[in-house]
Design a protein around this motif. Sequence first.
Motif, mmCIF file in Angstrom:
data_model
loop_
_atom_site.group_PDB
_atom_site.id
_atom_site.type_symbol
_atom_site.label_atom_id
_atom_site.label_comp_id
_atom_site.label_asym_id
_atom_site.label_seq_id
_atom_site.Cartn_x
_atom_site.Cartn_y
_atom_site.Cartn_z
ATOM 1 N N THR A 68 -1.807 -0.856 -4.609
ATOM 2 C CA THR A 68 -3.250 -0.797 -3.135
ATOM 3 C C THR A 68 -3.836 -1.767 -3.123
ATOM 4 N N GLU B 190 0.808 -1.298 0.169
ATOM 5 C CA GLU B 190 -0.080 0.436 0.147
ATOM 6 C C GLU B 190 1.069 1.137 0.327
ATOM 7 N N ALA C 170 -6.282 0.955 4.959
ATOM 8 C CA ALA C 170 -5.012 -0.237 4.297
ATOM 9 C C ALA C 170 -4.983 -1.188 4.844
#
Length: 499
Positions: free
Chosen positions: A340, A315, A359
Amino acid sequence: MAMTDPERIPVIIGVGQVNDRPDDPDQGLDSLGLMVAALKVAAEDAGVPLAEIDSLAIVDQISFHHLGKLCEPLAAAIGASPAISYQSAAPHGDTPVRLLNEAANRIGAGEVKLAAVVGGEALRTAAGRAAKAASGEDKSYNAVRQVATRREPNYAQKHGLSAPVDVYPLYENATRAAWEQSLEDAQFESAEIWSRFSEVAAANSGAWIRKPASPADILRVDERNRPIAFPYSKLMVANSSVNQGAGFLVASLAEARRRGIAEDRLIYVGMGAAAKEPASILRRDRYDGSVSMETSITRTLALNAMTAQDFDCVELYSCFPCVPKMARRILDWPSDHPATVFGGLTFGGGPIANYMSHAVVSMVQKLRGEGRYGFLFANGGFATDNHCIVLGNRPIAAASFPQDFDYQAEAEEKRGPVPELAEEYAGPATIESYTVFYGRDGAPKAGVVVARTPEGKRTLAHVDVSDAGTLAFLTDGKAEPVGTSGEIVALDEGYGWRS
């Protein structure tokens, strides 16, 4: 030395995130409600009562800032009485990773056994209620937007450099020139990265926008994707008009085992590193790179004895394209791999400082199902704050807690000379970076050039957007403006750029 005592090994045991989007935005949850909901999901995921946490860390929020500090009301809402309870001093994008690292440190030091980290932003609700209050429908609502004390704008602000969307283009344009990319190539790199973000978001139930966008969609500038600040359009910037909350629970490995949590549900926390750029954007050594970003990424790799090849997913913070573009080059992350696990701040959602909590949630979910290790890079402020950490679905051999994750001194050793500022300057100069600002109608409304004088001093100049030749030179991509010479002239109000 690797940590072997399971009482001191931190693992993430539960994660939760929520999207709240009722048809009437006014009826949505506030920030506190989002945090409560997210922690309840995390507790259910872990199978542990929230009443038993001994540490609670909250990511500061802005949408309901009038609520003040939320530690006590949040603890009361989840029935907890944690010995350690605090809220971050300000909402910065690196905060969730820093709070994760702090929780890991407390577990590694034997201070706590079960910690919670959470955040939430309800800008969609806030906007709905503010609109109703303004229309007179809701007389009881205390408007969310607090009236800030008005101050004389500083030198950068007088030239339009006030918000992140104004500043990050300076990095975008400077890095493009340093990497010797054409405008077309640089924009296509951004579009490809963002398109992959959209694909990840489309497959993630926690994302806000779940509709894939092609590179052509990202590049097409029209009424739905208007220009914001050159070279960025709406689909290249963070989407903060969301109601999202996310949180996670961290425990010692021994505590997780005592609670009977299955080994394949545990995600091990690796070591992290942090460093910052100077708070003033004009007191930085350069805009074609960041020594604090470089330090936080490379030091995290070294601390965990890993390289990019060890990671199955990453991420890379994505408020604006220049950030993951710089980060992936430092990390050596392949350009054709998604950067991501959540979906990026445009498509996953941009809940101000709490994006990286989402995340973390998505990284944990990903690693529970496949792969080995994941890398998290967070960025905050005006490309200011950097914090990285590693997660894994197996023990991380080099990890040892508590650790000092502050590597500011190392970053300062790498920093180049910072140019002296010349606020009153007219004469020849060279473009260091620049941007053009656009109104909601898509028309250019202003612009700024960051320039160097022949003596190497840094200065700012306004761009006259009614000058078609100058505007074309800065934005049409036929030539690279960065590094070219021009003239700064004195105007009735400030100083202007002439190419």
